[in-house]
Design an enzyme around this catalytic site. Structure first.
Site, PDB file in Angstrom:
ATOM      1  N   HIS A  38     -15.144   6.226  -5.302  1.00 56.88           N
ATOM      2  CA  HIS A  38     -16.235   6.219  -3.950  1.00 56.88           C
ATOM      3  C   HIS A  38     -17.311   6.353  -4.038  1.00 56.88           C
ATOM      4  O   HIS A  38     -17.604   6.119  -5.431  1.00 56.88           O
ATOM      5  CB  HIS A  38     -15.701   7.737  -3.467  1.00 56.88           C
ATOM      6  CG  HIS A  38     -16.230   7.924  -1.940  1.00 56.88           C
ATOM      7  ND1 HIS A  38     -17.407   8.699  -2.141  1.00 56.88           N
ATOM      8  CD2 HIS A  38     -16.289   8.420  -0.688  1.00 56.88           C
ATOM      9  CE1 HIS A  38     -18.076   8.774  -0.448  1.00 56.88           C
ATOM     10  NE2 HIS A  38     -17.109   8.452   0.169  1.00 56.88           N
ATOM     11  N   ASP A  76      -8.256   9.307   1.747  1.00 56.00           N
ATOM     12  CA  ASP A  76      -7.661   8.566   2.305  1.00 56.00           C
ATOM     13  C   ASP A  76      -6.441   8.593   1.252  1.00 56.00           C
ATOM     14  O   ASP A  76      -5.558   7.939   1.977  1.00 56.00           O
ATOM     15  CB  ASP A  76      -8.721   7.849   2.174  1.00 56.00           C
ATOM     16  CG  ASP A  76      -9.258   7.452   3.613  1.00 56.00           C
ATOM     17  OD1 ASP A  76      -8.884   8.184   4.825  1.00 56.00           O
ATOM     18  OD2 ASP A  76     -10.503   6.908   3.743  1.00 56.00           O
TER      19      ASP A  76
HETATM   20  N1  CMC Z   1      -9.979   0.034  -7.134  1.00 54.09           N
HETATM   21  C1  CMC Z   1     -10.137  -0.996  -8.356  1.00 54.09           C
HETATM   22  N2  CMC Z   1     -11.752  -0.998  -8.922  1.00 54.09           N
HETATM   23  C2  CMC Z   1     -11.886  -0.356  -8.233  1.00 54.09           C
HETATM   24  C3  CMC Z   1     -11.568   0.529  -6.986  1.00 54.09           C
HETATM   25  C4  CMC Z   1     -10.805   0.410  -6.374  1.00 54.09           C
HETATM   26  N3  CMC Z   1      -9.933   1.313  -5.688  1.00 54.09           N
HETATM   27  N4  CMC Z   1     -12.867   1.324  -6.866  1.00 54.09           N
HETATM   28  C5  CMC Z   1     -13.945   0.487  -6.833  1.00 54.09           C
HETATM   29  N5  CMC Z   1     -13.291  -0.691  -8.152  1.00 54.09           N
HETATM   30  C6  CMC Z   1     -13.743  -1.174  -9.498  1.00 54.09           C
HETATM   31  C7  CMC Z   1     -14.877  -2.184  -8.953  1.00 54.09           C
HETATM   32  O1  CMC Z   1     -14.341  -3.600  -9.291  1.00 54.09           O
HETATM   33  C8  CMC Z   1     -16.066  -2.087  -9.676  1.00 54.09           C
HETATM   34  O2  CMC Z   1     -15.670  -2.347 -11.376  1.00 54.09           O
HETATM   35  P1  CMC Z   1     -16.302  -3.388 -12.634  1.00 54.09           P
HETATM   36  O3  CMC Z   1     -17.676  -3.095 -12.743  1.00 54.09           O
HETATM   37  O4  CMC Z   1     -15.369  -4.293 -13.863  1.00 54.09           O
HETATM   38  O5  CMC Z   1     -17.061  -3.999 -11.239  1.00 54.09           O
HETATM   39  C9  CMC Z   1     -16.024  -0.194  -9.915  1.00 54.09           C
HETATM   40  O6  CMC Z   1     -14.898   0.179  -9.776  1.00 54.09           O
HETATM   41  C10 CMC Z   1     -17.395   0.169  -8.938  1.00 54.09           C
HETATM   42  O7  CMC Z   1     -16.599  -1.105  -8.099  1.00 54.09           O
HETATM   43  P2  CMC Z   1     -17.805  -1.112  -6.904  1.00 54.09           P
HETATM   44  O8  CMC Z   1     -17.510  -2.222  -5.819  1.00 54.09           O
HETATM   45  O9  CMC Z   1     -19.451  -1.294  -7.102  1.00 54.09           O
HETATM   46  O10 CMC Z   1     -18.057   0.407  -5.705  1.00 54.09           O
HETATM   47  P3  CMC Z   1     -19.080   0.989  -4.659  1.00 54.09           P
HETATM   48  O11 CMC Z   1     -19.035   1.746  -4.842  1.00 54.09           O
HETATM   49  O12 CMC Z   1     -19.334  -0.381  -4.046  1.00 54.09           O
HETATM   50  O13 CMC Z   1     -17.335   1.485  -3.675  1.00 54.09           O
HETATM   51  C11 CMC Z   1     -15.339   1.514  -2.372  1.00 54.09           C
HETATM   52  C12 CMC Z   1     -17.162   2.044  -3.111  1.00 54.09           C
HETATM   53  C13 CMC Z   1     -15.515   2.990  -1.736  1.00 54.09           C
HETATM   54  C14 CMC Z   1     -16.388   0.895  -0.851  1.00 54.09           C
HETATM   55  C15 CMC Z   1     -15.094   0.655  -3.791  1.00 54.09           C
HETATM   56  O14 CMC Z   1     -14.164   2.548  -4.338  1.00 54.09           O
HETATM   57  C16 CMC Z   1     -13.291   0.601  -2.772  1.00 54.09           C
HETATM   58  O15 CMC Z   1     -13.432  -0.371  -2.550  1.00 54.09           O
HETATM   59  N6  CMC Z   1     -12.546   2.109  -2.965  1.00 54.09           N
HETATM   60  C17 CMC Z   1     -10.987   1.666  -1.893  1.00 54.09           C
HETATM   61  C18 CMC Z   1     -11.199   1.934  -0.446  1.00 54.09           C
HETATM   62  C19 CMC Z   1     -11.051   2.967  -0.356  1.00 54.09           C
HETATM   63  O16 CMC Z   1     -10.233   4.336  -0.583  1.00 54.09           O
HETATM   64  N7  CMC Z   1     -12.304   3.688   0.185  1.00 54.09           N
HETATM   65  C20 CMC Z   1     -12.508   4.968   0.481  1.00 54.09           C
HETATM   66  C21 CMC Z   1     -13.153   5.612   1.240  1.00 54.09           C
HETATM   67  S1  CMC Z   1     -12.994   7.246   1.182  1.00 54.09           S
HETATM   68  C22 CMC Z   1     -13.431   7.202   2.436  1.00 54.09           C
HETATM   69  C23 CMC Z   1     -14.504   6.973   3.121  1.00 54.09           C
HETATM   70  O17 CMC Z   1     -15.628   7.993   3.075  1.00 54.09           O
HETATM   71  O18 CMC Z   1     -14.572   6.398   4.312  1.00 54.09           O
END
Ligand code: CMC
Length: 441
Positions: A317, A375
């Site tokens: 998240h 989720d």
């Molecule tokens: N699986 C694997 N790696 C992950 C994941 C994941 N679900 N989420 C983040 N990472 C890794 C990412 O690859 C990165 O690694 P590195 O630093 O080595 O490059 C690090 O963690 C930081 O990730 P980010 O993409 O910069 O983080 P963000 O804050 O931009 O993304 C997120 C947040 C929710 C989009 C992401 O965690 C994600 O895609 N999660 C899966 C989708 C999901 O479950 N979304 C629902 C969110 S809760 C409901 C809502 O509020 O909508």
């Protein structure tokens, strides 16, 4: 509905100094919220220095002031108007939470009764909307239908489109909260070829939604108390989440003066993406793709591989760097719902629990502070209740409408509100003369 205290009216704020590349130093006010990080007020920056700030994805930017929802991502805390989500989930119900989010305080008994009655008396949609539905293909995704039909409400309710009239704003808000379950249920009924079920005003909000979704005219249907309570709780958990992508979309759309029905349709579109509300659907797909516990290591290896785009859906998240408090509530509900439905060993739940256990002890996830989010579990409950996977995000949209509406109203009532107009770091071609066709390389 409650508007924020403008930052500009606050006195004796400390400042942060910024020295620009030319050596000029300016003082920028540092503003305190009630709790949470202070913010540097950069509104004067461009005028004073000619510099913009650069923050794709708004990772360090507060886009507005708000009094509605507070998240402490490190603690794993979520407060609606100051009240912890766990306490609301335990003691409250969705209508009370909706009132709280909209008006800022828990309602007294008579206030709640009036609110419930007002919402209940707006649950029917204009009869012509049923014709509108028939224009969609049967296999249309419910979110596609929701974007279209909710946006189209502005073509049916002309008497609540004037955003400068507080009464019209309130009527539009009530209409949206009341009609969104009707529209979501109609989207489902249309997809399965069953007749639309008109809302029943003797039922509670969640009960009525279950009725409109699962009842058919030829049989009696009584929603179970446990399932009604679990669905109501799912609605509470999803009601608001401060300035996430869809809420920011609603605010941005609304900042131009667009009508609330159009703004909520924009929010629904934004919520649909798999990184946001679409994740509950993606979790179920992921679990069925993994198929069995034996295949978890192989799947996690792909998740950790930088050259693979696969993510562990339902994990991670932007704000929570600890267990999502909504996930903790919904995880408990999973067992209750499966118990009520007589599902002793649900292979998907078993797989999810195993996946969670392994991921929570894996360095990749621990180092990045990736915990299960809401989720990860909501899809399992919704599936057990009988909702098709394609309806999961529609249910999220239904509940989040309360938050979107409250945030939209707060923005409209904010005296500092301006049209949202971010700037950019332009990295394209500088000015150049037009090249005639015959001279193009
Ligand atoms: N699986 C694997 N790696 C992950 C994941 C994941 N679900 N989420 C983040 N990472 C890794 C990412 O690859 C990165 O690694 P590195 O630093 O080595 O490059 C690090 O963690 C930081 O990730 P980010 O993409 O910069 O983080 P963000 O804050 O931009 O993304 C997120 C947040 C929710 C989009 C992401 O965690 C994600 O895609 N999660 C899966 C989708 C999901 O479950 N979304 C629902 C969110 S809760 C409901 C809502 O509020 O909508």
């Amino acid at each position: 509905m409650n508007s924020p205290t403008p930052a500009a009216t606050r006195k004796n704020t400390p400042t942060a100094s910024l020295t620009d590349p030319s050596g000029k130093t300016i003082e920028l006010p540092v503003v305190n919220g009630t709790v949470g990080p202070q913010v540097i007020d950069v509104r004067k920056l461009y005028g004073a220095t000619g510099l913009f700030t650069y923050d794709p994805g708004f990772t360090s930017t507060a886009s507005c002031e708000s009094k509605i929802t507070y998240i402490d991502g490190d603690k794993g805390e979520l407060l609606y108007r100051g009240y912890p989500i766990e306490e609301l989930a335990e003691h409250s119900d969705f209508m009370e939470v909706a009132y709280l989010i909209l008006f800022g305080e828990l309602p007294k008994a008579e206030e709640k009764a009036k609110f419930v009655s007002d919402i209940t008396h707006h649950t029917m949609v204009h009869e012509q909307i049923t014709q509108f539905f028939r224009g969609f293909r049967r296999d249309a995704h419910p979110m596609a239908v929701m974007c279209g039909v909710v946006g189209a409400l502005s073509a049916f309710y002309h008497d609540s489109l004037d955003i400068n009239d507080p009464h019209q704003r309130m009527i539009a808000s009530y209409r949206l909260i009341a009609k969104i379950p009707t529209i979501a249920a109609m989207a489902y009924k249309y997809s399965v070829g069953q007749p639309f079920m008109y809302p029943r005003n003797d039922l509670s909000y969640a009960e009525n939604f279950l009725y409109m979704t699962f009842a058919v005219p030829c049989e009696t249907y009584k929603p179970s108390v446990v399932l009604t309570r679990a669905l109501d709780r799912i609605f509470m958990l999803h009601a608001d989440h401060e300035q996430n992508a869809s809420t920011s979309t609603v605010r941005l759309a609304g900042s131009s003066g667009a009508n609330p029905f159009a703004c909520i349709a924009a929010g629904i579109a934004s919520l649909w993406g798999p990184a946001h509300g679409g994740a509950n659907e993606a979790v179920l797909k992921m679990l069925s793709d993994i198929g069995s516990k034996e295949r978890i290591p192989e799947f996690l290896a792909r998740v950790k591989d930088k050259n693979d785009t696969v993510r562990l859906m339902g994990f991670g998240h932007r704000v929570y760097k600890n267990y999502d408090p909504r996930a903790a509530v919904i995880r408990r509900d999973c067992y209750e719902v499966l118990g009520e439905l007589g599902i002793k060993n649900d292979p998907l739940l078993d797989l999810a629990m195993e996946l969670e256990k392994i991921a929570l002890n894996d360095r990749y996830f621990v180092d990045r502070k990736l915990y299960p989010n809401v989720d990860f579990y909501s899809g399992i409950i919704l599936k057990a209740m009988g909702f098709p996977v394609s309806m999961f995000t529609a249910l999220f949209a239904l509940a989040r409408t309360v938050g979107w509406i409250a945030q939209w109203s707060e923005m409209i009532e904010d005296p500092e509100q301006k049209i949202g107009r971010p700037r950019q770091l332009y990295v394209g071609e500088a000015r150049r003369p037009y090249v005639p066709m015959e001279k193009r390389a």
